[in-house]
Structures are given as C-alpha cells and as structure tokens.
Motif scaffolding. Structure first.
Motif, mmCIF file in Angstrom:
data_model
loop_
_atom_site.group_PDB
_atom_site.id
_atom_site.type_symbol
_atom_site.label_atom_id
_atom_site.label_comp_id
_atom_site.label_asym_id
_atom_site.label_seq_id
_atom_site.Cartn_x
_atom_site.Cartn_y
_atom_site.Cartn_z
ATOM 1 N N GLU A 274 4.416 -23.144 -27.864
ATOM 2 C CA GLU A 274 5.345 -23.827 -27.994
ATOM 3 C C GLU A 274 6.774 -23.825 -28.205
ATOM 4 O OE1 GLU A 274 5.711 -27.847 -31.111
ATOM 5 O OE2 GLU A 274 4.320 -26.688 -31.344
ATOM 6 N N ALA A 275 7.207 -22.807 -28.830
ATOM 7 C CA ALA A 275 8.178 -22.563 -28.925
ATOM 8 C C ALA A 275 9.131 -22.069 -28.215
ATOM 9 C CB ALA A 275 8.137 -21.390 -29.955
ATOM 10 N N THR A 276 8.668 -20.985 -27.100
ATOM 11 C CA THR A 276 9.252 -20.134 -25.584
ATOM 12 C C THR A 276 8.792 -21.375 -25.007
ATOM 13 O OG1 THR A 276 6.807 -19.373 -24.417
ATOM 14 C CG2 THR A 276 7.880 -18.187 -26.069
ATOM 15 N N VAL A 277 7.803 -22.454 -24.622
ATOM 16 C CA VAL A 277 8.462 -23.627 -23.606
ATOM 17 C C VAL A 277 9.464 -24.504 -24.249
ATOM 18 C CG1 VAL A 277 7.039 -25.775 -23.282
ATOM 19 C CG2 VAL A 277 6.103 -24.307 -22.802
ATOM 20 N N LEU A 278 9.761 -25.043 -25.148
ATOM 21 C CA LEU A 278 10.852 -25.643 -25.838
ATOM 22 C C LEU A 278 11.992 -25.022 -25.630
ATOM 23 C CD1 LEU A 278 9.567 -27.376 -28.984
ATOM 24 C CD2 LEU A 278 9.847 -28.373 -26.786
ATOM 25 N N ALA A 279 11.833 -23.463 -25.526
ATOM 26 C CA ALA A 279 13.282 -22.783 -25.656
ATOM 27 C C ALA A 279 13.236 -22.518 -24.239
ATOM 28 C CB ALA A 279 13.337 -21.930 -26.180
ATOM 29 N N GLY A 280 12.367 -22.674 -23.259
ATOM 30 C CA GLY A 280 12.888 -22.817 -21.221
ATOM 31 C C GLY A 280 12.835 -21.064 -21.364
ATOM 32 N N ARG A 281 11.856 -20.431 -21.858
ATOM 33 C CA ARG A 281 11.477 -19.260 -21.756
ATOM 34 C C ARG A 281 9.737 -19.023 -22.132
ATOM 35 N NH1 ARG A 281 14.317 -16.053 -26.407
ATOM 36 N NH2 ARG A 281 11.881 -15.598 -26.791
ATOM 37 N N PRO A 282 8.938 -20.059 -21.050
ATOM 38 C CA PRO A 282 7.382 -20.177 -20.859
ATOM 39 C C PRO A 282 6.635 -18.720 -20.575
ATOM 40 C CG PRO A 282 8.722 -21.450 -18.842
ATOM 41 C CD PRO A 282 9.497 -21.147 -19.959
ATOM 42 N N ASP A 283 7.765 -18.192 -19.290
ATOM 43 C CA ASP A 283 7.000 -16.964 -18.731
ATOM 44 C C ASP A 283 6.979 -15.550 -19.748
ATOM 45 O OD1 ASP A 283 6.878 -18.507 -16.067
ATOM 46 O OD2 ASP A 283 8.900 -17.577 -15.486
ATOM 47 N N ASP A 284 7.324 -16.069 -21.192
ATOM 48 C CA ASP A 284 7.459 -15.140 -21.735
ATOM 49 C C ASP A 284 5.709 -15.171 -22.617
ATOM 50 O OD1 ASP A 284 10.599 -13.995 -21.750
ATOM 51 O OD2 ASP A 284 10.581 -15.000 -23.851
#
Length: 138
Positions: free
Chosen positions: A84-94
């Motif tokens: 959730e955090a990475t998607v909201l931060a714009g880093r889903p590939d992480d």
C-alpha cells in the motif's frame, strides 16, 4: 504491541511514544521481533498521516532480503502495508518480489486473512487494461 494497537486506532502521538520506548529496549537487548513490530506500527502511523513514502522507506528494509530484514515471524505480516505504501508513493515496482514471496506464504494457510490480503496487494499493483474512460461530461 501497544504501538501496533495505537496505530490501528490512529493515535499517532501514542504510537510515537511506544515506538521510542520499544525500540530503545529492543535495540539494547537484540529483540528483532519487537523491533520489527514497532517499525510496522510506525509505518502504519505514517500511512495514517498521509506519508506513504516514509512508510515505504521504513518497511522496505524489513520486508526485502538483506541484513536489516525483519524478524521471520513478523516481517511477512507487514508486506500488505508495504505494498500500500509503495503504491501510494508511486513506487509499485519495489514490491513485485515480496508479493510473490507473500503469495507462497499465503498458500501455506497459516493466516486465514492472507489470501484476501494477497488479492488486495495484487489489485493495488494491477496495471489498468486499455484506455481509461472518464464518465464526466464535456
């Protein structure tokens, strides 16, 4: 656990106090499980305050392989918050590799909520198909 409970209630001041106290004790005595739980709680509080990048940065080392990976009994539980955090931060590939590890763990059946959390993780990471259409008028 007090920090985690406070993070669920959204009481960020209480979370911060419990995190500070627990991390001091955990680091002094090498308690990796307690340290992982309080970092997860702090990340949940970051998400609640609209700070997904801070949450992702806090959880990343806990859920990815490496020397700072969280305690084996807890880190997997933090994966959905990390996604959730990475998607909201714009880093889903992480998150791609940790979601696949989460899928393997969910398949064991030890956590009855894991399949639903996995579905949510995958939905958050899904790339929309085709052009998006707006329903708003001209």
């Amino acid at each position: 656990m007090l920090a985690l409970a406070a993070s669920i209630e959204g009481d960020t001041t209480t979370v911060a106090g419990h995190v500070t106290a627990a991390l001091t004790t955990a680091r002094r005595h090498g308690l990796a499980q307690a340290a992982t739980v309080v970092q997860w709680a702090a990340a949940r509080a970051d998400l609640g305050r609209g700070r997904p990048l801070d949450a992702a940065d806090r959880l990343g080392p806990l859920v990815h392989p490496g020397p700072r990976r969280g305690h084996f009994a807890v880190w997997m539980l933090a994966v959905p918050c990390y996604v959730e955090a990475t998607v909201l931060a714009g880093r889903p590939d992480d998150t791609r590799t940790v979601v696949e590890e989460f899928a393997l763990w969910a398949a064991f059946g030890a956590d009855p909520q894991a399949p639903a959390q996995l579905a949510r993780c995958r939905a958050l990471l899904a790339v929309p198909e085709g052009p998006t259409r707006s329903t708003a008028g001209p």
